[in-house]
Design an enzyme around this catalytic site. Structure first.
Site, PDB file in Angstrom:
ATOM      1  CB  SER A  40       2.911  -7.907   1.526  1.00 53.60           C
ATOM      2  OG  SER A  40       1.737  -8.071   2.260  1.00 53.60           O
ATOM      3  CB  THR A  68      -0.926  -0.013   1.232  1.00 52.47           C
ATOM      4  OG1 THR A  68      -1.808  -1.126   1.094  1.00 52.47           O
ATOM      5  CG2 THR A  68      -1.736   1.252   1.361  1.00 52.47           C
ATOM      6  CB  THR A  80       0.354  -3.819   6.443  1.00 54.82           C
ATOM      7  OG1 THR A  80      -0.875  -3.805   5.705  1.00 54.82           O
ATOM      8  CG2 THR A  80       0.945  -2.424   6.482  1.00 54.82           C
ATOM      9  CG  ASP A  81      -2.413  -7.623   3.502  1.00 56.06           C
ATOM     10  OD1 ASP A  81      -2.767  -6.733   4.289  1.00 56.06           O
ATOM     11  OD2 ASP A  81      -2.963  -7.811   2.399  1.00 56.06           O
TER      12      ASP A  81
HETATM   13  N1  ASP Z   1      -3.159  -4.075   2.379  1.00 56.74           N
HETATM   14  C1  ASP Z   1      -1.857  -4.396   2.054  1.00 56.74           C
HETATM   15  C2  ASP Z   1      -0.842  -3.320   2.454  1.00 56.74           C
HETATM   16  O1  ASP Z   1      -0.961  -2.807   3.515  1.00 56.74           O
HETATM   17  C3  ASP Z   1      -1.583  -4.925   0.740  1.00 56.74           C
HETATM   18  C4  ASP Z   1      -0.288  -5.652   0.852  1.00 56.74           C
HETATM   19  O2  ASP Z   1      -0.027  -6.267   1.905  1.00 56.74           O
HETATM   20  O3  ASP Z   1       0.504  -5.579  -0.075  1.00 56.74           O
HETATM   21  O4  ASP Z   1       0.062  -2.985   1.740  1.00 56.74           O
END
Ligand code: ASP
Length: 341
Positions: free
Chosen positions: A58, A15, A90-91
């Site tokens: 991720s 993100t 973050t995932d």
């Molecule tokens: N929602 C996710 C982020 O925080 C997508 C990911 O993990 O790439 O980036």
């Protein structure tokens, strides 16, 4: 004039690097150079370098990516970089940070960060998280701490940190211990330091990661899916049991059978706290499962236990070494550092 520390930012996507495209949805587009350029204050903290490592969401990252990233950071450090920042989604950050922590035995900190709101949204948190991470990566106070997660002005250890909310900016929490430090006025405070650091050395990495399954226990589960684990080619299993390490009786039997064929690690689905060793005696209790040959996962949750078991299998660890590693890493404060296999 005092020379500035050299910090390298390795971007992998997520993100923090995502902007909406033609279809409307955001996807990883920005590079490390873009992210660094967007925060001019970074130049006051460190001499910045930017490396585009991957450009993905991720869940797309793999353990092989992390092994390659650790090697890439090693080369950057040999070249004089004093701290590294990894930007990612973050995932899966709680897993990638744990992997890097186990793979990294250098003194230079590796700080992982990301964002919950992409740069086009009001209140985007990426720039502040990047600045905080560079502050930590550049600080002598972070030396020797291994890999760290910096988010929302807090510093967390990968061993304890989890993503706990789908959208909240304060999603990263360490339920058992809390953060070990924080950032204030662009300075880092490290209030607590881990007693030991653990390391798993991976050499001769091929192109394959040994498949390890992760199965969650639910009410009334009869364990029939476990019958397919071997046939599907898995080489190890992590089970997230209910509570402090309990499963239904029929699942216990399947798990016992599997534990005679492959390492089966017992963890809890609760998300916090250590498994019991010797409190309950019913069929499917922690004592029963341990007697059936399951490996005690300590306080590691399912994804972290899966990652540790996978790395150990990659390092060709035998059963005893696997048990030893989980006892040392899964129960912090209970033993010496694990430096094998
Ligand atoms: N929602 C996710 C982020 O925080 C997508 C990911 O993990 O790439 O980036």
């Amino acid at each position: 004039m005092v020379e500035q520390p050299r910090v390298a930012v390795f971007s992998t996507g997520g993100t923090i690097a995502s902007i909406p495209g033609a279809g409307g949805g955001a996807s990883p587009t920005l590079t490390a150079e873009d992210l660094v350029r967007a925060v001019p204050q970074l130049g006051e903290v460190a001499k910045m370098e930017a490396v585009r490592f991957r450009q993905v969401a991720s869940p797309e990252l793999t353990l092989l990516d992390m092994i390659e990233l650790a090697e890439t950071i090693k080369r950057a450090v040999a070249d004089g970089v004093t701290g590294a920042v990894v930007t990612q989604g973050t995932d899966t950050l709680e897993e990638t940070s744990f992997a890097l922590d186990l793979l990294w035995d250098g003194e230079e900190p590796i700080v992982l960060t990301g964002a919950m709101r992409h740069p086009d949204l009001p209140g985007a948190d990426g720039p502040a998280n990047l600045l905080g991470s560079v502050v930590v990566a550049a600080s002598p106070a972070a030396r020797g701490l291994g890999s760290l997660v910096v988010f929302n002005d807090e510093v967390h250890l990968p061993l304890f940190v989890r993503k706990t909310h789908t959208t909240n900016l304060a999603t990263f929490r360490s339920p058992l211990t809390g953060p070990i430090g924080w950032i204030i006025e662009s300075r880092v405070r490290i209030a607590l330091r881990p007693a030991v650091r653990h390391h798993i050395m991976i050499s001769n990495v091929g192109n394959t990661v040994p498949p390890v399954a992760l199965v969650k226990t639910t009410l009334g589960d009869d364990g029939r899916a476990l019958g397919s684990i071997s046939a599907l080619g898995y080489l190890g299993l992590v089970v997230e049991a209910t509570g402090a390490g309990h499963v239904p009786r029929s699942m216990a039997e399947h798990l016992g059978t599997l534990a005679r064929k492959m390492p089966v690690v017992l963890t809890s689905r609760t998300g916090s706290g250590e498994l019991l060793h010797a409190t309950y005696g019913f069929s499917g209790s922690e004592t029963d499962l341990l007697k059936r040959g399951l490996i005690h996962g300590g306080m590691l949750d399912g994804p972290k236990a899966k990652l540790l078991l996978t790395l150990l299998l990659m390092a060709e660890a035998g059963h005893e070494t696997i048990v030893e590693a989980f006892a040392a890493i899964g129960v912090p404060g209970c033993g010496a550092a694990f430096r094998g296999p």
